[in-house]
Write a protein that holds these residues in place. Structure first.
Motif, PDB file in Angstrom:
ATOM      1  N   ASP A   1     111.160  50.698  -8.069  1.00 30.66           N
ATOM      2  CA  ASP A   1     110.324  49.689  -8.065  1.00 30.66           C
ATOM      3  C   ASP A   1     110.029  49.017  -6.694  1.00 30.66           C
ATOM      4  O   ASP A   1     108.962  48.708  -6.337  1.00 30.66           O
ATOM      5  CB  ASP A   1     110.373  48.573  -9.083  1.00 30.66           C
ATOM      6  N   ILE A   2     111.011  48.480  -6.357  1.00 30.30           N
ATOM      7  CA  ILE A   2     111.037  47.885  -5.173  1.00 30.30           C
ATOM      8  C   ILE A   2     110.445  48.575  -4.090  1.00 30.30           C
ATOM      9  O   ILE A   2     109.420  47.957  -3.066  1.00 30.30           O
ATOM     10  CB  ILE A   2     112.480  47.346  -4.598  1.00 30.30           C
ATOM     11  N   SER A   3     110.476  49.799  -3.888  1.00 31.73           N
ATOM     12  CA  SER A   3     109.999  50.973  -2.813  1.00 31.73           C
ATOM     13  C   SER A   3     108.417  50.913  -2.942  1.00 31.73           C
ATOM     14  O   SER A   3     107.597  50.615  -1.940  1.00 31.73           O
ATOM     15  CB  SER A   3     110.410  52.361  -2.955  1.00 31.73           C
ATOM     16  N   VAL A   4     107.824  50.861  -4.168  1.00 30.38           N
ATOM     17  CA  VAL A   4     106.468  50.883  -4.583  1.00 30.38           C
ATOM     18  C   VAL A   4     105.903  49.656  -4.140  1.00 30.38           C
ATOM     19  O   VAL A   4     104.947  49.577  -3.549  1.00 30.38           O
ATOM     20  CB  VAL A   4     106.389  51.038  -6.139  1.00 30.38           C
ATOM     21  N   ARG A   5     106.684  48.196  -4.496  1.00 29.57           N
ATOM     22  CA  ARG A   5     106.103  47.142  -4.158  1.00 29.57           C
ATOM     23  C   ARG A   5     106.218  46.883  -2.733  1.00 29.57           C
ATOM     24  O   ARG A   5     105.147  46.411  -2.115  1.00 29.57           O
ATOM     25  CB  ARG A   5     106.960  46.110  -4.831  1.00 29.57           C
ATOM     26  N   ALA A   6     107.313  47.188  -1.912  1.00 27.23           N
ATOM     27  CA  ALA A   6     107.287  47.227  -0.649  1.00 27.23           C
ATOM     28  C   ALA A   6     106.240  47.885   0.222  1.00 27.23           C
ATOM     29  O   ALA A   6     105.810  47.450   1.270  1.00 27.23           O
ATOM     30  CB  ALA A   6     108.803  47.681  -0.122  1.00 27.23           C
ATOM     31  N   LYS A   7     105.636  49.230  -0.483  1.00 27.79           N
ATOM     32  CA  LYS A   7     104.584  49.969   0.115  1.00 27.79           C
ATOM     33  C   LYS A   7     103.150  48.951   0.176  1.00 27.79           C
ATOM     34  O   LYS A   7     102.523  48.909   1.147  1.00 27.79           O
ATOM     35  CB  LYS A   7     104.277  50.947  -0.307  1.00 27.79           C
ATOM     36  N   VAL A   8     103.075  48.189  -1.124  1.00 26.91           N
ATOM     37  CA  VAL A   8     101.656  47.184  -1.366  1.00 26.91           C
ATOM     38  C   VAL A   8     101.860  46.123  -0.227  1.00 26.91           C
ATOM     39  O   VAL A   8     101.028  45.958   0.569  1.00 26.91           O
ATOM     40  CB  VAL A   8     101.793  47.002  -2.534  1.00 26.91           C
ATOM     41  N   LEU A   9     103.045  45.652  -0.275  1.00 28.13           N
ATOM     42  CA  LEU A   9     103.248  44.511   0.556  1.00 28.13           C
ATOM     43  C   LEU A   9     103.065  44.829   2.172  1.00 28.13           C
ATOM     44  O   LEU A   9     102.546  44.043   2.950  1.00 28.13           O
ATOM     45  CB  LEU A   9     104.643  43.860   0.449  1.00 28.13           C
ATOM     46  N   ARG A  10     103.822  46.006   2.446  1.00 28.54           N
ATOM     47  CA  ARG A  10     103.598  46.503   3.742  1.00 28.54           C
ATOM     48  C   ARG A  10     102.255  46.295   4.261  1.00 28.54           C
ATOM     49  O   ARG A  10     101.761  45.897   5.358  1.00 28.54           O
ATOM     50  CB  ARG A  10     104.053  47.805   4.039  1.00 28.54           C
ATOM     51  N   GLU A  11     101.311  46.902   3.558  1.00 29.83           N
ATOM     52  CA  GLU A  11      99.846  46.958   3.857  1.00 29.83           C
ATOM     53  C   GLU A  11      99.359  45.601   4.032  1.00 29.83           C
ATOM     54  O   GLU A  11      98.462  45.268   4.978  1.00 29.83           O
ATOM     55  CB  GLU A  11      99.235  47.624   2.681  1.00 29.83           C
ATOM     56  N   GLU A  12      99.890  44.457   3.120  1.00 32.86           N
ATOM     57  CA  GLU A  12      99.438  43.244   3.076  1.00 32.86           C
ATOM     58  C   GLU A  12      99.728  42.791   4.570  1.00 32.86           C
ATOM     59  O   GLU A  12      98.882  42.010   5.209  1.00 32.86           O
ATOM     60  CB  GLU A  12      99.901  42.505   1.865  1.00 32.86           C
ATOM     61  N   PHE A  13     100.941  42.850   4.918  1.00 35.74           N
ATOM     62  CA  PHE A  13     101.347  42.185   6.172  1.00 35.74           C
ATOM     63  C   PHE A  13     100.749  42.876   7.201  1.00 35.74           C
ATOM     64  O   PHE A  13     100.274  42.047   8.214  1.00 35.74           O
ATOM     65  CB  PHE A  13     102.964  42.414   6.186  1.00 35.74           C
ATOM     66  N   TRP A  14     100.644  44.166   7.344  1.00 29.05           N
ATOM     67  CA  TRP A  14      99.836  44.590   8.465  1.00 29.05           C
ATOM     68  C   TRP A  14      98.726  44.066   8.612  1.00 29.05           C
ATOM     69  O   TRP A  14      97.923  43.692   9.680  1.00 29.05           O
ATOM     70  CB  TRP A  14      99.911  46.088   8.508  1.00 29.05           C
ATOM     71  N   LYS A  15      97.727  44.060   7.476  1.00 28.21           N
ATOM     72  CA  LYS A  15      96.612  43.772   7.247  1.00 28.21           C
ATOM     73  C   LYS A  15      96.382  41.912   7.912  1.00 28.21           C
ATOM     74  O   LYS A  15      95.475  41.830   8.652  1.00 28.21           O
ATOM     75  CB  LYS A  15      95.838  43.511   6.048  1.00 28.21           C
ATOM     76  N   GLU A  16      97.121  41.253   7.381  1.00 31.29           N
ATOM     77  CA  GLU A  16      97.450  39.945   7.825  1.00 31.29           C
ATOM     78  C   GLU A  16      97.396  39.863   9.360  1.00 31.29           C
ATOM     79  O   GLU A  16      96.765  39.152  10.161  1.00 31.29           O
ATOM     80  CB  GLU A  16      98.286  39.147   7.167  1.00 31.29           C
ATOM     81  N   LEU A  17      98.242  40.636   9.876  1.00 33.37           N
ATOM     82  CA  LEU A  17      98.533  40.756  11.095  1.00 33.37           C
ATOM     83  C   LEU A  17      97.390  40.793  12.000  1.00 33.37           C
ATOM     84  O   LEU A  17      97.238  40.246  12.940  1.00 33.37           O
ATOM     85  CB  LEU A  17      99.855  41.281  11.565  1.00 33.37           C
ATOM     86  N   LEU A  18      97.095  42.313  11.823  1.00 37.41           N
ATOM     87  CA  LEU A  18      95.929  42.805  12.612  1.00 37.41           C
ATOM     88  C   LEU A  18      94.675  42.290  12.268  1.00 37.41           C
ATOM     89  O   LEU A  18      93.718  42.461  13.104  1.00 37.41           O
ATOM     90  CB  LEU A  18      96.178  44.194  12.613  1.00 37.41           C
ATOM     91  N   GLU A  19      94.341  41.970  11.079  1.00 36.91           N
ATOM     92  CA  GLU A  19      92.830  41.274  10.791  1.00 36.91           C
ATOM     93  C   GLU A  19      92.729  39.958  10.692  1.00 36.91           C
ATOM     94  O   GLU A  19      91.424  39.491  10.779  1.00 36.91           O
ATOM     95  CB  GLU A  19      92.582  42.238   9.296  1.00 36.91           C
ATOM     96  N   SER A  20      93.651  39.020  10.844  1.00 37.39           N
ATOM     97  CA  SER A  20      93.577  37.895  10.664  1.00 37.39           C
ATOM     98  C   SER A  20      94.234  36.913  11.683  1.00 37.39           C
ATOM     99  O   SER A  20      93.358  36.194  12.402  1.00 37.39           O
ATOM    100  CB  SER A  20      93.957  37.160   9.319  1.00 37.39           C
TER     101      SER A  20
END
Lengths: 395, 395
Positions: free
Chosen positions: A4-23
């Motif tokens: 479960d955490i692996s799946v969730r981590a993948k989602v969050l990873r995208e969120e963090f990259w997006k926040e970093l590089l797009e905002s």
């Protein structure tokens, strides 16, 4: 659970990259460069407009570090290296006073305004130039960074020098900040200085934190201790700064990770994070307090119950690295709780970047995105660290 | 209308006396005296419990002034004189460094902790001893106060001395604080020093405020100006402190009242109060902001939108004296509005005294009644000034 955490981590990873590089990064790329004089504006209002043109060396060094670090660790974009170079050249031309220490602030053109009273100006400029040297290969930057590192180590026992207001011999208070910054700088200087020069500083800093600032009986991290023994009387000796404690503790874990450190010490350091989190969280409105008193007495800090961006940025790194290193589910839960509150209150989707200073309830008390003490640093650093750590799950 | 105000003034007068003598003064009488070492504890939590025993010279001087002033102007109670004597003796024994300046802080026993970097320590101790000299007739106190007054006048052009962080010749920023404190001290020293020594200081302070800090075109009082001309760039030059402006303006009115000053200047000074009030009031949650930016940009002050006790205490004095001196109804309205908000948020009927630091909505952010920067001063001074002024109505 791990799945479960692996799946969730993948989602969050995208969120963090997006926040970093797009905002976050675009905000600073767009609004902070001073195209006329070089270096960076850090006093940026919500929409990126410049509300003050002075240049604070903490902020110059940090932004230089940040663009260089993005170049070194995310993508070798020439635009990032150019932005870093602008900061590095500005520091080289204007940063240092005659005694070799960095001024606290300069005006827009680089004329000195405030004397080098603050050793952290030197720390951030040294780290910025060290990271820039790795990006650019420029020898002057490496030499300048190394010189400043050595000067900091000479000065660290008496960091304020002639600016010390404490009466000599009266009550030698020592804060945790020097150990904290040395742990981070040692990581930045990893390929710049020999391990033989870095390792003793890392070891003594870890020892300083774990044996002096952490009180194992009281289960707390105290900001201020006496250089001799014990803690100062009164409010100084009871002061807790949850964000600062979590930041320092995760630097210790990161250092142990690099050197393959003692599992028992890792376990114990992580445990201190849990104590800190429990005591520092606002159980009524959510988020971490800025300051607390160990006995729940008042602090002298007017801003004690405000919610600050950097506290939450560092907490995210702390809980995630602790989860990676110990596997204890409590850390993942704290990470999720912190991110949920952070995401709901700090980011500004309209103009990018995060608000810095919220009131206790989580509403922005100041509209600024950058100022004298907030620049391009904690937010992008934390987003990148977390994105990288999240990428390790499920491998 | 004048009749209505007279009736209302009588009611309010009772309220102010009651708050002063039944809530505020008893709190300090009861909890602040250090019976073992003399002087006063200022770090008092909501219920009066001491949360730190260090002695900050600002607070020692202010409480000494306050007990002496109560003795001189309210009632010749031996208990007040004894409490004043305890503070005066503590200052005489421990207050001054070798160079004659007052330390910033001492430990409970009087051992020096923090160097005399702050000229306002000298100002408050001098004022305290001057008022005490009037109460006790002790010649040493009068001489010590006069010596310190003179030393302050010598130092005032460069008040920070060796502690100045500004690079010489860079951007000579001057704050309004020196003019403000000189206006108040001149009143305290009224019968201690010759008018020939006081009057030039009063005149130049008034001139400094009205011709340099008040911007008549922009209709605002700016905290910081350049020693040369104009204001510094950026946030420093735009900083407004409504409480500080109102405090300074009412000191000017009080000085004009004593010397029977120019009616045109009185009218204009009062007008500046109205501009300040309008700009400083929080039209959403009520109360006066701590800091504002003239262009509504962010300030560098985290606590900018907090509501502080002293701001409201000084605002009450300002509006009431302005109403007495100009008769303009706007001032009475501002006085009523300020008192209504103040009464609803600051006083603590359970334990006495006022909270010091409220969040923007008016809830206490800190529970303390006294600390490093709050002692027995603004609240009782304002209550007494207002009670006395209210007593003038309907005579």
């Amino acid at each position: 659970m791990e799945l479960d955490i692996s799946v969730r981590a993948k989602v969050l990873r995208e969120e963090f990259w997006k926040e970093l590089l797009e905002s976050v990064v675009p905000f600073w790329e767009c609004y902070s460069p001073d195209k006329a004089y070089g270096g960076y504006f850090s006093c940026l209002d919500r929409d990126g407009s410049v509300f003050d043109t002075d240049k604070f060396l903490w902020m110059q060094g940090r932004e230089l570090w940040c663009f260089s670090h993005l170049f070194n660790h995310v993508e070798r974009k020439e635009a990032w290296l150019d932005l870093a170079r602008s900061g590095a050249d500005f520091l080289r031309k204007h940063g240092k006073a005659e005694n070799g220490d960095y001024y606290f602030s300069l005006d827009r053109e680089g004329k000195p305004l405030v004397q080098p009273y603050n050793i952290f100006s030197d720390c951030f400029c040294a780290a910025g130039l060290a990271e820039y040297a790795k990006a650019s290969g420029e020898a002057w930057a490496e030499k300048s960074a190394a010189d400043t590192w050595r000067r900091i180590q000479e000065r660290k026992a008496n960091p304020k020098g002639v600016w010390t207001k404490q009466v000599p011999g009266s009550r030698p208070v020592r804060t945790m900040a020097m150990a904290m910054i040395n742990l981070w700088m040692a990581e930045v200087f990893d390929s710049v200085l020999d391990p033989g020069e870095l390792e003793p500083v890392v070891s003594s800093s870890i020892d300083d934190v774990l044996s002096r600032h952490v009180d194992w009986e009281r289960q707390a991290v105290f900001e201020r201790v006496l250089a001799t023994e014990g803690r100062p009387q009164g409010m100084d000796g009871r002061l807790l700064s949850p964000g600062h404690a979590l930041e320092t503790l995760w630097f210790i874990l990161a250092a142990e990770r690099r050197r393959g450190g003692d599992p028992d010490r890792i376990e114990k350091t992580a445990q201190v994070m849990l104590w800190t989190a429990q005591r520092g969280w606002d159980h009524k409105f959510g988020g971490f307090y800025y300051y607390r008193d160990y006995e729940n007495k008042p602090t002298e800090k007017l801003e004690a119950d405000m919610k600050l961006w950097w506290v939450h940025a560092e907490a995210l790194c702390a809980f995630l690295i602790a989860h990676r290193m110990t596997g204890r589910i409590e850390f993942w839960d704290w990470f999720e709780r912190t991110w949920e509150w952070t995401k709901a209150h700090f980011p500004d989707p309209e103009y990018g970047e995060w608000y810095g200073y919220l009131d206790r309830r989580g509403d922005p008390a100041l509209t600024l995105k950058g100022g004298k003490w907030k620049g391009m640093f904690h937010t992008p650093r934390a987003l990148l660290v977390c994105a990288q750590l999240l990428g390790e799950y499920g491998r």
